[in-house]
Design an enzyme around this catalytic site. Structure first.
Site: not given
Ligand code: IMP
Length: 428
Positions: A16, A41, A224
């Site tokens: 993105k 990003h 995300q």
């Molecule tokens: P958190 O957002 O740190 O709580 O992580 C929760 C889940 O979302 C985990 O599986 C992370 O690896 C995934 N995740 C969070 N941010 C990203 C991102 O920017 N890209 C890919 N996966 C993400």
């Protein structure tokens, strides 16, 4: 005026950042509306790799207004580290203006501690980024969060923080068996960040409304991906915010009428970082190949990403959830050398074939993908700029995706550099 929401249609890391940078050429305003510095990003500009975690990816262009909206959770230290890094490398044009919503929530030190200790204790390890995202959103909903605007009223903040920290210290020491935090240190740190943040803080709702009234082009930058959405993703293996396009309005304080188009970014294969179901995951050679060729390592944590084929069943749901009008396909060049490319068109679930993602905990784990195979194009496509020049096999692959998802592809990214794109249609 256009209001384009750009979201990730898979499990994040769709590329993105590069597309936001590309579209922001014709945007006046770029807004982050959810997530925090769990996002990473990546932009490659003249061989230089830049990873932005919290500052909107349009910030590197001249004359842009970059807004961190109310739906974001912000770690002040990360914000200033990133800002200084951009300034020191002369990457932030003087003409770029950055604003932070007074209603965005602060990621406090206890959020990071809770996030990391919990991950070691819980039986369903989510594999979070450890940046305190979940605990910060929990406090927002529990109405015990600290908002950016609160930092401007240190006396009022003092009493609230005292109570909140006492509660957090009880939880950290008694339940998580961690070390308590010192009130004076936490309070003084956050207040001093508040003083530094002051020039950036504003009522972004008023600002957004003025910008819409002035008919500016606005790009809402999702973080995300759809399958990590707190409501619609593969719960509980998700992030703690709504990542779908609908949240762009809530997370930046604009009415739905400010949104004119939704663009879904889709990687030509699939990756996932962290735990949770991933039907098309390839744990053998081809997974390693995609990881190596695609440089699939987390931009935030450096973790190797899980890799597999494109999953059109999951993408069909993403199109539905976001109301995707246009697709952007990224990293098509990663598939350049493959003999055969697979596309998941249905799942085998309870001995039946379905093209609907099943509902419920672990149900996706028992799905096996049903593939359609495509012949690879086996040549370098990174120099191509006109879609008509693409090898016929690549055209077939893209056409199949378009037809299956009933959504037009506007841009295909064929390399990390800013200009390595095939543009079928300008979005702004
Ligand atoms: P958190 O957002 O740190 O709580 O992580 C929760 C889940 O979302 C985990 O599986 C992370 O690896 C995934 N995740 C969070 N941010 C990203 C991102 O920017 N890209 C890919 N996966 C993400």
């Amino acid at each position: 005026m256009s209001g384009i929401v750009l979201i990730g249609a898979q499990w994040g890391d769709e590329g993105k950042g590069k597309i936001v940078d590309l579209l922001s050429e014709n945007a006046d305003v770029i807004v982050r509306f959810q997530g925090g510095n769990n996002a990473g990003h990546t932009l490659v500009i003249k061989d230089k790799k830049i990873i932005l975690h919290i500052i909107p990816s349009g910030a590197l262009r001249e004359n842009k207004i970059c807004i961190i909206g109310n739906g974001v959770v912000i770690d002040p230290k990360v914000f200033f580290d990133e800002l200084n890094q951009l300034k020191n490398n002369k990457l932030l044009p003087e003409s770029t203006k950055i604003y932070i919503s007074s209603s965005a929530h602060i990621i406090m030190p206890y959020h990071k501690i809770i996030d990391s200790i919990r991950e070691t204790l819980t039986p369903t390890k989510i594999g979070t980024t450890g940046r305190g995202i979940g605990p910060a959103y929990e406090d927002k909903v529990a109405r015990i969060g600290i908002r950016v605007g609160d930092l401007l009223f240190p006396d009022l903040l003092k009493d609230r923080l005292k109570y909140i920290l006492e509660e957090k210290n009880q939880y950290i020491t008694k339940v998580l068996k961690g070390n308590p935090l010192d009130f004076k240190e936490v309070y003084e740190d956050v207040v001093s960040f508040g003083e530094k943040m002051h020039p950036y803080i504003c009522d972004t709702v008023e600002l957004m409304h003025k910008l819409t009234r002035d008919r500016k082009n606005i790009l809402f930058e999702g973080a995300q991906g759809t399958m990590l959405d707190i409501d619609h993703g593969t719960y509980p293996f998700v992030t703690s915010s709504n990542t779908v396009a609908g949240n762009a309005a809530i997370g930046s304080g604009v009415p739905l009428s400010a949104i004119t188009k939704v663009v879904g970014v889709v990687k030509a294969y699939t990756t996932r970082v962290g735990n949770g179901p991933f039907p098309t995951e390839e744990t053998s050679e081809i997974g390693d190949y995609l990881r190596k060729k695609g440089g699939e390592y987390g931009a935030t944590t450096g973790r190797p990403r899980r890799c597999g084929w494109i999953d059109l069943v999951a993408l069909k749901r993403a199109v539905m959830l976001n109301g995707i009008d246009r697709l952007v396909i990224t990293k098509l060049d990663v598939l350049n050398e493959l003999e055969t490319i697979k596309v998941c068109v249905a799942y085998k679930y309870n001995n039946k074939e379905t093209d609907i993602m099943p509902y419920g905990l672990n149900q996706l784990d028992i799905c096996t993908p049903i593939y359609r195979e495509f012949r690879g194009w086996k040549k370098n496509i990174s120099n191509i700029r006109d879609g008509l020049d693409l090898p016929v096999e690549a055209k077939d692959y893209l056409k199949f995706i378009e037809d299956f998802l009933e959504t037009k592809i506007s841009i295909v990214s064929i390399g990390a550099e800013r200009d390595e794109n095939i543009i079928f249609e300008y979005l702004f």
